[in-house]
Design an enzyme around this catalytic site. Structure first.
Site, PDB file in Angstrom:
ATOM      1  N   TYR A 221       1.019  -1.195   0.119  1.00 30.84           N
ATOM      2  CA  TYR A 221       0.123  -0.046  -0.040  1.00 30.84           C
ATOM      3  C   TYR A 221       1.062   1.096  -0.100  1.00 30.84           C
ATOM      4  CZ  TYR A 221       0.589  -0.220   5.182  1.00 30.84           C
ATOM      5  OH  TYR A 221       1.235  -0.421   6.448  1.00 30.84           O
ATOM      6  N   HIS A 269       6.309  -0.630   1.422  1.00 33.50           N
ATOM      7  CA  HIS A 269       5.969   0.282   0.496  1.00 33.50           C
ATOM      8  C   HIS A 269       7.260   0.091  -0.743  1.00 33.50           C
ATOM      9  CE1 HIS A 269       3.530   1.857   3.310  1.00 33.50           C
ATOM     10  NE2 HIS A 269       4.465   2.166   4.289  1.00 33.50           N
TER      11      HIS A 269
END
Ligand code: C5P
Length: 289
Positions: A221, A269
């Site tokens: 995400y 990430h």
């Protein structure tokens, strides 16, 4: 990456190709303009889709259900403004923004005065100012955080919460009222000092949109910094980006502390992918050093 300015207003015409740069289907801005209807911030009237909730629920393993989410959000707007104040009103328009990430590359940059010259200054997470003024500036209009990265703010700074789970919304309510006593993967402040009239909560649907449309689902995400970038593009007419970029080992080290965990790179990430996209948005107008 040091800093640059991208003026997004120039693409607001009927066809992007009337301007001196054209956008094609593989371009992130093109994708963005195809899908701009996702509202960045929750308001009392926002109704989250089950689809967005289900995606969001998985990012930090949220176990509680959609009804519990809705009840929590109802409580949220019993305390905070039902429609968030974006803080971007300016007579004559052209709101300029400095988006300040936490990269070590700010150290010794002397960007402080350029950052302070912008209308809005967006910082995030633990970002300290004291002792770093010459490199990072002194002003903050918006501070983006989640409970595990929360800091106290002054009365004029907007608190922008990025919720990654329902507990993050519960935390916000309790941190302003009774105090929060729950736990998480790292310590959380029980109370926070900030102006409750200036609280803004990012919509889970917006986080999903950033993940799908901007990052094409690369990484688990989006990072706080990347979400903040897309938020800035929504509330500013011109965005100058400072303090993004990993070190040579691909680690997100900070201007304010020594890197100690050598195994930690950019967590869940896609650091390099996010960085590449930010570079794609650079239209060549480099700020003076
Ligand atoms: O590390 P932290 O999450 O507090 O940093 C805020 C944001 O700044 C990150 O989410 C990331 O987008 C960006 N960052 C970066 N390069 C670094 C450190 C942080 O791009 N070296």
């Amino acid at each position: 990456m040091d800093s640059w300015t991208s003026n997004f207003l120039q693409f607001d015409g009927p066809s992007p190709c009337e301007y001196d740069r054209c956008f094609f289907e593989d371009n992130v801005l093109f994708r963005h303009y195809l899908k701009t209807s996702v509202k960045p911030f929750l308001s009392a009237k926002t109704r989250l889709s089950i689809d967005a909730f289900t995606w969001w629920q998985n990012i930090q393993n949220e176990q509680r259900n959609f009804s519990f989410y809705e009840e929590t959000v109802d409580m949220l707007f019993g305390i905070f403004p039902p429609v968030p104040d974006l803080g971007n009103a300016k007579s004559g328009g052209n709101v300029t923004c400095a988006l300040v990430g936490n990269s070590f590359n700010l150290k010794g940059s002397s960007y402080g005065s350029i950052i302070d010259s912008k209308d809005l200054i967006i910082r995030m997470n633990f970002a300290p100012i004291e002792g770093y003024e010459k490199d990072v500036g002194t002003k903050t209009s918006h501070h983006v955080m989640y409970p595990e990265s929360a800091v106290d703010l002054d009365k004029s700074t907007h608190l922008v919460l990025v919720p990654f789970k329902i507990q993050d919304i519960e935390w916000l309510i309790k941190a302003f009222t009774t105090g929060f006593s729950g736990s998480s993967y790292s310590p959380i402040k029980s109370k926070i000092k900030a102006n409750k009239e200036l609280v803004m909560v990012v919509s889970p649907a917006f986080i999903k949109y950033v993940h799908e449309v901007w990052l094409e689902e690369v990484g688990d995400y989006p990072s706080t910094g990347f979400i903040s970038l897309v938020l800035a593009l929504n509330i500013c007419d011109e965005v100058s980006v400072f303090g993004f970029g990993a070190n040579s080992r691909g680690q997100w080290n900070h201007y304010f502390e020594k890197y100690t965990d050598i195994n930690l790179k950019t967590g869940p990430h896609a650091g390099q992918h996010e960085y590449n996209i930010i570079q794609d948005l650079d239209f060549g107008k480099i700020l003076p050093h």
